[in-house]
Design an enzyme around this catalytic site. Structure first.
Site, short mmCIF file in Angstrom:
data_model
loop_
_atom_site.label_atom_id
_atom_site.label_comp_id
_atom_site.label_asym_id
_atom_site.label_seq_id
_atom_site.Cartn_x
_atom_site.Cartn_y
_atom_site.Cartn_z
CG ASP A 197 -31.33 23.33 -9.95
OD1 ASP A 197 -31.79 23.23 -11.16
OD2 ASP A 197 -30.94 22.64 -9.93
CG HIS A 206 -32.64 19.30 -10.75
ND1 HIS A 206 -32.01 18.64 -10.08
CD2 HIS A 206 -31.44 19.87 -11.28
CE1 HIS A 206 -30.71 19.11 -9.86
NE2 HIS A 206 -30.24 19.64 -10.95
CG ASP A 255 -26.86 24.52 -9.16
OD1 ASP A 255 -25.49 24.02 -9.03
OD2 ASP A 255 -27.58 23.03 -9.03
CG HIS A 314 -30.04 24.94 -6.47
ND1 HIS A 314 -29.99 23.87 -6.27
CD2 HIS A 314 -30.32 25.42 -5.14
CE1 HIS A 314 -29.22 23.50 -5.17
NE2 HIS A 314 -29.28 24.41 -4.15
CD1 TRP A 335 -30.21 16.00 -6.56
CD2 TRP A 335 -27.56 16.05 -6.63
NE1 TRP A 335 -29.46 15.36 -7.67
CE2 TRP A 335 -28.64 15.82 -7.53
CE3 TRP A 335 -26.23 16.50 -6.73
CZ2 TRP A 335 -27.28 15.19 -9.07
CZ3 TRP A 335 -25.48 15.57 -7.64
CH2 TRP A 335 -25.96 14.82 -9.11
CE LYS A 369 -29.44 16.21 -12.71
NZ LYS A 369 -28.62 16.08 -12.27
CD GLU A 385 -31.00 20.79 -6.49
OE1 GLU A 385 -29.95 20.22 -5.70
OE2 GLU A 385 -30.89 20.73 -7.54
CG ASP A 411 -27.15 23.20 -14.73
OD1 ASP A 411 -27.26 23.68 -13.31
OD2 ASP A 411 -26.31 21.81 -14.33
CG ASP A 423 -29.56 19.90 -14.96
OD1 ASP A 423 -29.98 20.10 -14.52
OD2 ASP A 423 -28.83 19.10 -13.76
C1 RNT Z 1 -27.40 19.00 -9.62
C2 RNT Z 1 -28.23 19.35 -8.31
C3 RNT Z 1 -26.58 20.08 -7.89
C4 RNT Z 1 -25.90 20.44 -8.06
C5 RNT Z 1 -24.26 21.10 -7.28
C6 RNT Z 1 -23.20 21.21 -7.95
O1 RNT Z 1 -28.12 18.38 -11.00
O2 RNT Z 1 -28.22 20.32 -9.66
O3 RNT Z 1 -27.41 20.98 -7.09
O4 RNT Z 1 -25.58 21.08 -9.08
O5 RNT Z 1 -25.17 20.28 -5.91
ZN ZN Z 2 -29.23 21.89 -8.39
#
Ligand code: RNT
Ligand code: ZN
Length: 414
Positions: free
Chosen positions: A255, A258, A322, A282, A181, A224, A222, A292, A290
């Site tokens: 993810d 994302h 994640d 993820h 990523w 986004k 990955e 998290d 995003d």
């Molecule tokens: C970032 C991505 C990625 C990170 C990690 C730390 O938006 O989701 O996967 O969260 O690599």
């Molecule tokens: Zn991620």
């Protein structure tokens, strides 16, 4: 075996679901636990702010400051978690022993303590190159950088990480999934959207040039939709990586933070898997962006789990977590998020899928809806408790008492 489990077992059996088979299946399904929840994505190869458009808020005391502390915290979390785990490392969690080694020169030896620890714990390792929190990523570009020497530096980092992942795979005799990523993008509307993407494609081709036995390494990419500082344009968009993964036989990472705020990933799984061999998930929780947040046992997580379990798509999917929250006890964050992911998988496994499928096949959507709704009130909690018991992990909220003790005895002294 508890009485409530026996009753639950019968209730599910009446619907044709064998809870014993479910418990066996869940037991061996690996979930990759991300090391970066333990120290707010800090890493050990530098001091300085987290960059790359991701953010951790909160200042809960007791954060892991050293690799030894992080491993200690991971052990505590793993002790409280039923099921099978891998640990997911980022390149920034290397141990350099005062050697001045930049990211393009990282070697397996810089992760030897992690490998030894993983052997002791009997777990596999996954890996991620770190394309953020570094002076050479400060202007927001890495693998798509227009400065050839910076782009090359990051290509070398990617190659170094694949060597390290291969070492993990061989040493631990388990596939190491390496997730790529990058934060690259523009805050404001770009003139040229093409050139950075062409450079990213070229960089990835260079990184993946060396063939590695897929038994040891699986490369994943990955995408986004936006990050802080890359609101108008992200080089590695969904279409970019979907195309790249399909064309180059790579794993696509989805993810769930994302995409656009109301866009789920559950429905993407069966589409993507028509065209790629494998997926990496993820599992995260976006709140308005995003963000998290810690994963919940909610509709999103359950929908993802159902997609994986129905039709056995889990056999072609790697499940990784994640999220990063510094506002609550960080070990509790791991435990809550990982347990919720496991609960969602269990919930999905307890579904009488064959019956649902048959009802659908027969055009009997009434039965389909009736069963789906009935499942929400079935005694899955009793099956979950039994799972925790068989794993020698705390049942119910008992894990919280243990985390509180750990906080008092260990975290408070940091
Ligand atoms: C970032 C991505 C990625 C990170 C990690 C730390 O938006 O989701 O996967 O969260 O690599
Ligand atoms: Zn991620």
């Amino acid at each position: 075996m508890s009485n409530s489990y026996e009753i639950a077992k019968e209730r599910y059996a009446a619907l044709g679901v064998d809870t014993e088979a479910v418990l066996e299946k869940l037991q061996i399904l690996p979930v990759s636990l991300h090391c970066w929840q333990g120290d707010d994505v800090g890493g050990f190869d530098r001091v300085g702010d987290l960059t790359g458009g991701i953010q951790v808020t909160g200042n809960y005391p007791g954060k892991a400051n050293t690799p030894a502390q992080l491993r200690q915290d991971l052990e505590e979390a793993l002790r409280l978690l039923p099921g099978t785990y891998k640990v997911n490392l980022h390149a920034s969690y290397c141990e350099l022993n005062r050697e001045a080694v930049d990211r393009d020169k990282l070697e397996p030896k810089h992760f030897q303590n992690w490998v030894n620890w993983a052997k002791e714990q009997n777990i596999g390792l996954d890996f991620n190159p770190t394309y953020f929190s570094h002076p050479k990523s400060d202007d927001g570009f890495t693998l798509s950088h227009k400065d050839e020497s910076i782009r090359k530096f990051w290509v070398e980092h990617g190659k170094a990480c694949r060597n390290i992942g291969e070492y993990f795979g061989k040493e631990l005799d388990q596939t190491c999934v390496i997730n790529f990523w990058i934060p690259d993008g523009y805050k404001d509307v770009p003139a040229d959207r093409v050139a950075p993407r062409a450079r990213l494609k070229k960089s990835l081709d260079e990184i993946f040039e060396r063939q590695i036995d897929p038994k040891y390494v699986q490369d994943a990419v990955e995408s986004k939709v936006f990050g802080i500082g890359s609101e108008s344009y992200v080089v590695g968009s969904h279409e970019f990586y979907l195309g790249y993964a399909v064309a180059n036989n790579k794993v696509l990472t989805l993810d769930n933070g994302h995409f656009h705020p109301t866009e789920g990933i559950a429905d993407k799984i069966s589409s993507v898997l028509q065209f790629t061999d494998k997926l990496l998930l993820h599992v995260s929780r976006p709140v308005r962006w995003d963000s998290d947040h810690v994963v919940l046992f909610n509709d999103d997580t359950m929908a993802i789990a159902q997609e994986l379990i129905r039709n056995n798509l889990i056999d072609r999917t790697y499940v990784a977590l994640d999220f990063f929250d510094g506002s609550i006890n960080r070990i509790a964050a791991w435990v809550i998020g990982a347990r919720n992911t496991q609960k969602a998988l269990l919930y999905a496994m307890l579904e009488p899928y064959a019956t649902l499928q048959q009802a659908e096949e027969d055009g009997d959507y009434t039965t389909r809806l009736a069963i789906q709704e009935e499942m929400k009130f079935m005694p899955y909690q009793a099956v979950w408790d039994e799972y925790c018991r068989r794993n020698n992990t705390p049942v119910g909220l008992n894990w919280l008492t243990e985390v509180k003790n750990y906080e008092k005895n260990i975290l408070a002294n940091r």
